[in-house]
Design an enzyme around this catalytic site. Structure first.
Site, PDB file in Angstrom:
ATOM      1  N   LYS A  64      -3.071   6.307 110.803  1.00 51.55           N
ATOM      2  CA  LYS A  64      -1.867   5.508 110.549  1.00 51.55           C
ATOM      3  C   LYS A  64      -0.661   6.215 111.154  1.00 51.55           C
ATOM      4  CE  LYS A  64       0.427   3.481 106.439  1.00 51.55           C
ATOM      5  NZ  LYS A  64       0.349   3.390 104.957  1.00 51.55           N
TER       6      LYS A  64
ATOM      7  N   SER B  56       0.057  -1.161 103.042  1.00 51.66           N
ATOM      8  CA  SER B  56       0.702  -0.990 104.326  1.00 51.66           C
ATOM      9  C   SER B  56      -0.221  -0.437 105.418  1.00 51.66           C
ATOM     10  CB  SER B  56       1.909  -0.058 104.179  1.00 51.66           C
ATOM     11  OG  SER B  56       1.500   1.209 103.722  1.00 51.66           O
TER      12      SER B  56
ATOM     13  N   SER C 142      -1.692   1.251  99.196  1.00 43.47           N
ATOM     14  CA  SER C 142      -1.743   0.985 100.639  1.00 43.47           C
ATOM     15  C   SER C 142      -2.981   1.454 101.386  1.00 43.47           C
ATOM     16  CB  SER C 142      -0.527   1.591 101.317  1.00 43.47           C
ATOM     17  OG  SER C 142       0.570   0.746 101.158  1.00 43.47           O
TER      18      SER C 142
HETATM   19  N1  GLN Z   1       2.917  -2.381  98.413  1.00 42.54           N
HETATM   20  C1  GLN Z   1       3.450  -1.223  97.787  1.00 42.54           C
HETATM   21  C2  GLN Z   1       4.871  -0.996  98.225  1.00 42.54           C
HETATM   22  O1  GLN Z   1       5.327  -1.736  99.023  1.00 42.54           O
HETATM   23  C3  GLN Z   1       2.611  -0.019  98.094  1.00 42.54           C
HETATM   24  C4  GLN Z   1       2.859   0.506  99.440  1.00 42.54           C
HETATM   25  C5  GLN Z   1       2.113   1.792  99.700  1.00 42.54           C
HETATM   26  O2  GLN Z   1       1.194   2.155  98.987  1.00 42.54           O
HETATM   27  N2  GLN Z   1       2.589   2.514 100.699  1.00 42.54           N
HETATM   28  O3  GLN Z   1       5.519  -0.113  97.781  1.00 42.54           O
END
Ligand code: GLN
Length: 488
Positions: free
Chosen positions: A79, A154, A178
């Protein structure tokens, strides 16, 4: 060549060790796969072709000289939240366009030291804020199982790349789900290690008290191999813990007799897509038939997880993102004076969701509101941790769906930010409590979209969580299903 990309990481290692294949051929096959599928799926922000082939060549030479490092010659991708020396690292944001780190994140360095080959950097929601990859500052990744649906986020690129055999395994990051949620949406195996298990040095920070990096792969065994390489204490990250790193892959077992599984009643309530509910219950029943004991338990403060997470995460984000000012790294919008340069750079560099969170976070931390919001959310967090501590005295693992539904359609949740964050309801408690969490495929819905089973374990019980997942994969074949796009 496509057969090479169909191998699991563990199978490829065996063939490399036996001298049946070379890393150069394996890497080239993955580069070909990227060329064939990525124009459609758009998982990669950067493909590091020459770098990968050089590493592969070096891996083959090392092996010829008797080297046998744990991932020698295995093509992986990461990532774009992880800093890679000499390779652009944008975190999915326009504000970091052109930023080329002068150091490697510890997780990256460990992968290199283990002999892995880096294919490139994967798409993500900007600064890891989102659940669909629609917040990427560049483009949206598509779900390989149905191109009208999101891959999750994400770490959407990390999950989609594994699902389409465009990397043998990948790294993602998980602040509130994520790694697990895109893993679930794309039908791959995805592990969020315990807080402190893997160094975050060089992982671009979102919510520092939650962030963890972890692997996504085709099988639990592959994920175990990746974790074994990246885990461990790091002097560059004071939150990484000294707990011993077992040889997770070598210790895998398929024996679940004596294991107690807890089903939090709050996680099987209204709002679950019926097929998700059924697939997860069937998976738990499968493990019960293999000798595990199942009982219903209660996560008493479950309903407060979402507000607590979204207050603390945005507060931490507002502080972490203060450093992007156009002066030290990334893009700069040059203006006549310093303050105007800051404003123009941040105004143009950050996307809408990131700006919303910076503003919310600044608000909750400001004088007069701090106690009412941030202080209270921290107190609630303590209660949630205590719930988990108590539960893990009576059960070995907790199981639930990863998300209330399978992958949603593009645009379905973008007009309503609240709707988008409600979908995180089942994953964020693990980050609030710092526990281990994994998603493994356990079914398909009526439209053929993957369903994920979430397995949670106490901090530093990655081995237990992996073992349960391995036992399940040994007895079922959901993890071997591939999207129709790969069937020609
Ligand atoms: N969807 C969650 C957020 O927007 C988790 C994102 C993540 O784990 N980076 O904060």
């Amino acid at each position: 060549m496509t057969e090479l990309t169909q191998l699991t990481l563990s199978q490829a290692l065996e063939k490399l060790r036996a001298g049946d294949i070379t890393s150069v051929d394996l890497t080239q096959a993955h580069l070909d796969q990227i060329e064939a599928y990525d124009p459609q799926i758009k998982a990669y922000l950067t493909v590091t072709k020459d770098h990968a082939l050089e590493q592969a060549q070096a891996a083959d030479e090392a092996r010829a000289n008797g080297d046998d490092k744990p991932l020698l010659g295995i093509p992986i991708a990461v990532k774009d939240v992880l800093s890679t020396k000499g390779i652009e690292t944008t975190c999915g944001s326009k504000i970091l366009k052109g930023y080329t780190p002068v150091f490697n994140a510890t997780a990256i360095q460990k992968l290199y030291d283990a002999g892995a080959v880096l294919l490139g950097k994967l798409n993500m929601d900007e600064f890891a804020m989102g659940s669909s990859t629609e917040n990427s500052g560049y483009f949206t990744t598509l779900n390989p199982w149905d191109l009208e649906h999101v891959p999750g986020g994400s770490s959407g690129g990390s999950a989609a790349a594994v699902a389409t055999n465009m990397a043998m395994a990948t790294l993602g990051s998980d602040t509130g789900g994520s790694i697990r949620q895109p893993g679930s949406f794309c039908g791959v195996t995805a592990l969020k290690p315990s807080y402190g298990r893997v160094s975050r040095y060089g992982l671009i920070a979102y919510g520092s008290s939650f962030d963890q990096t972890g692997p996504l792969g085709k099988t639990v065994e592959d994920v175990a191999r990746m974790l074994g390489v990246i885990a461990g204490q790091d002097p560059n990250d004071s939150t990484s813990m000294p707990n011993e790193v077992p040889d997770y892959a070598a210790n895998l077992s398929t024996d679940v007799s004596g294991l107690t599984i807890g089903m939090p009643v709050e996680y099987f309530g209204d709002g679950l897509q019926p097929e998700v509910d059924k697939a997860v219950r069937d998976a738990i029943a499968q493990l019960e038939s293999m000798g595990a004991t199942v009982k219903e338990v209660s996560l008493k403060h479950a309903e407060y997880c979402l507000p607590a997470y979204y207050i603390i995460a945005v507060a931490e984000a507002s502080a972490n993102l203060a450093r992007y000012d156009g002066i030290r790294f990334g893009a700069r919008v040059e203006k006549a004076d310093l303050v105007s340069t800051y404003k123009a750079t941040r105004g143009q560099g950050f996307g809408e969701e990131v700006k919303r969170r910076i503003m919310l976070g600044t608000y909750t931390l400001s004088a007069g509101y701090y106690d009412a919001y941030y202080g209270k959310a921290q107190a609630v967090r303590t209660l949630i941790r205590q719930d988990f501590d108590t539960l893990f005295e009576e059960v070995d693992v907790l199981m639930s769906p990863v998300a209330p539904t399978t992958a949603f359609k593009f645009g379905e949740n973008t007009s309503d930010p609240l709707q988008m964050i409600l979908a995180d309801i089942l994953t964020i408690s693990a980050n609030l409590a710092g526990v281990t969490g994994m998603s493994i495929p356990c079914g398909l819905d009526n439209n053929g979209l993957p369903i994920g089973l979430q397995i949670l374990g106490a901090p530093y019980t990655e081995q237990t969580v992996l073992n349960v997942g391995h036992a399940y994969q040994n007895a079922t074949d959901w993890h071997t299903q591939v999207p129709t796009i790969l069937k020609g």
